[in-house]
Design a protein around this motif. Structure first.
Motif, PDB file in Angstrom:
ATOM      1  N   CYS A  81      -6.122 -10.618  -3.882  1.00  0.00           N
ATOM      2  CA  CYS A  81      -6.663 -10.109  -5.159  1.00  0.00           C
ATOM      3  C   CYS A  81      -5.630  -9.161  -5.786  1.00  0.00           C
ATOM      4  N   ASP A  82      -4.980  -8.344  -4.944  1.00  0.00           N
ATOM      5  CA  ASP A  82      -3.986  -7.396  -5.454  1.00  0.00           C
ATOM      6  C   ASP A  82      -2.726  -8.099  -5.968  1.00  0.00           C
ATOM      7  N   TYR A 130      -6.198  -4.738   4.374  1.00  0.00           N
ATOM      8  CA  TYR A 130      -7.531  -4.451   3.841  1.00  0.00           C
ATOM      9  C   TYR A 130      -8.008  -3.068   4.291  1.00  0.00           C
ATOM     10  N   SER A 144      -8.799  -3.090  -0.192  1.00  0.00           N
ATOM     11  CA  SER A 144      -8.807  -4.228  -1.117  1.00  0.00           C
ATOM     12  C   SER A 144      -8.084  -5.397  -0.466  1.00  0.00           C
TER      13      SER A 144
END
Ligand SMILES: [Zn+2]
Ligand SMILES: [Zn+2]
Length: 313
Positions: A179-180, A170, A175
């Motif tokens: 999610c990635d 992160y 990010s």
């Protein structure tokens, strides 16, 4: 495909994907004995301490959580403090989770959430884990569908490592790795299934044949944050993936990975079939050989979905 060494999406972990080398999961006795009475059957229970019950429409319990009589951890043992509960997912002996209705699986998740929140609130508890073993090789000794939830007085090193590497990713990328992963695997050969709320994939460096991850599309920290619709999506995905495993006769574990101490995280579910006894390389080095490429596993699950759709239409 030639063997390939693969590194996890963001963790410092490696596997060797080597098709045909090593044992694929072979059929185990995963079709539970449909007859008989066990400790989890209504008639087999004696003086259980019930911490949660869902009576459904019948008036008799359909899902309950009880204190594990054979617990390794107990609240009054200072040498092994904690709590261990068994969530009995049905009163019917000999059913697999994949056979339950979506509504019933949602209610099992409601039981998980109730007990997860209660155990997290116990003083001195550092971590709560929710997991399920199904089938002989996965460590389940009773063919009566159930899950377990344990409150630990320590933060297990594996969980601590996951949190540390999540935070590192992160910081470096601004990010969330999960999610990635959804973005990265959309439309790729490892994709299995998705709907509005959930993404399901066979992870790139899967450490087990036919392993699958269920990632909510919303960035939520823990199981208690799931909405009713998100739980329904999870139930549908579990029916697809676990149904295929039951058909192949493969036993499995799944684990629900939640935030540590309420810190930022992306909650998800990891399904890990328990295929074969680990060989020397794996025991000696921690490097695992996976004989089933995740791309092949994903194709198999997608095939199942197409088959289901055909039956429905
Ligand atoms: Zn039973
Ligand atoms: Zn996320």
């Amino acid at each position: 495909m030639k063997p390939e060494i693969r590194k996890d999406y963001f963790k410092d972990e490696y596997v060797i994907i080597a098709p045909g080398r090593g044992n694929r999961p072979h059929k185990t006795i995963n079709a539970p004995d449909p007859v008989g009475v066990c400790h989890f059957c209504p008639d087999g229970m004696h003086h259980e301490k019930v911490t949660y019950h869902d009576n459904g429409r019948t008036g008799e319990w359909e899902i309950i959580s009880v204190i594990n009589k054979f617990a390794a951890l107990e609240p009054d043992n200072h040498s092994a403090y904690g709590q261990s509960e068994v969530i009995i997912e049905t009163r019917r002996h000999g059913m697999n989770l994949s056979e339950f209705s979506v509504d019933h699986i949602v209610r099992i998740f409601n039981a998980y959430i109730h007990r997860y929140d209660a155990l997290r609130a116990m003083p001195g508890v550092k971590h709560v884990i929710v997991f399920k073993n199904e089938g002989g090789r996965a460590g389940a000794s009773i063919p009566h569908s159930h899950s377990q939830i344990m409150a630990l007085p320590i933060l297990p090193p594996k969980i601590e490592k996951e949190a540390r590497e999540y935070n590192k990713y992160y910081l470096e990328n601004d990010s969330c790795p999960y999610c990635d992963i959804i973005k990265l695997e959309t439309g790729r050969p490892r994709f299995i299934w998705e709907d509005k709320h959930l993404f399901v994939l066979a992870p790139y460096a899967s450490d087990c044949p036919y392993g699958a991850w269920l990632i909510p599309k919303r960035h939520i920290r823990r199981i208690s944050d799931l909405t009713h619709s998100e739980k329904e999506s999870i139930a549908m995905a579990l029916k697809i993936v676990l149904g295929k495993m039951d058909e192949m006769g493969v036993s499995y574990n799944y684990f629900i990975e939640n935030s540590v101490n309420g810190e930022d995280y992306h909650m998800h579910i990891k399904i890990a079939p328990r295929p074969n006894i680990w060989a020397g390389l794996e025991l000696g080095t921690g490097v695992i050989i996976n004989p089933v490429p995740p791309e092949e596993a994903a194709k198999l699950y997608r095939g199942q979905i197409e088959l289901d759709n055909k039956i429905e239409s």
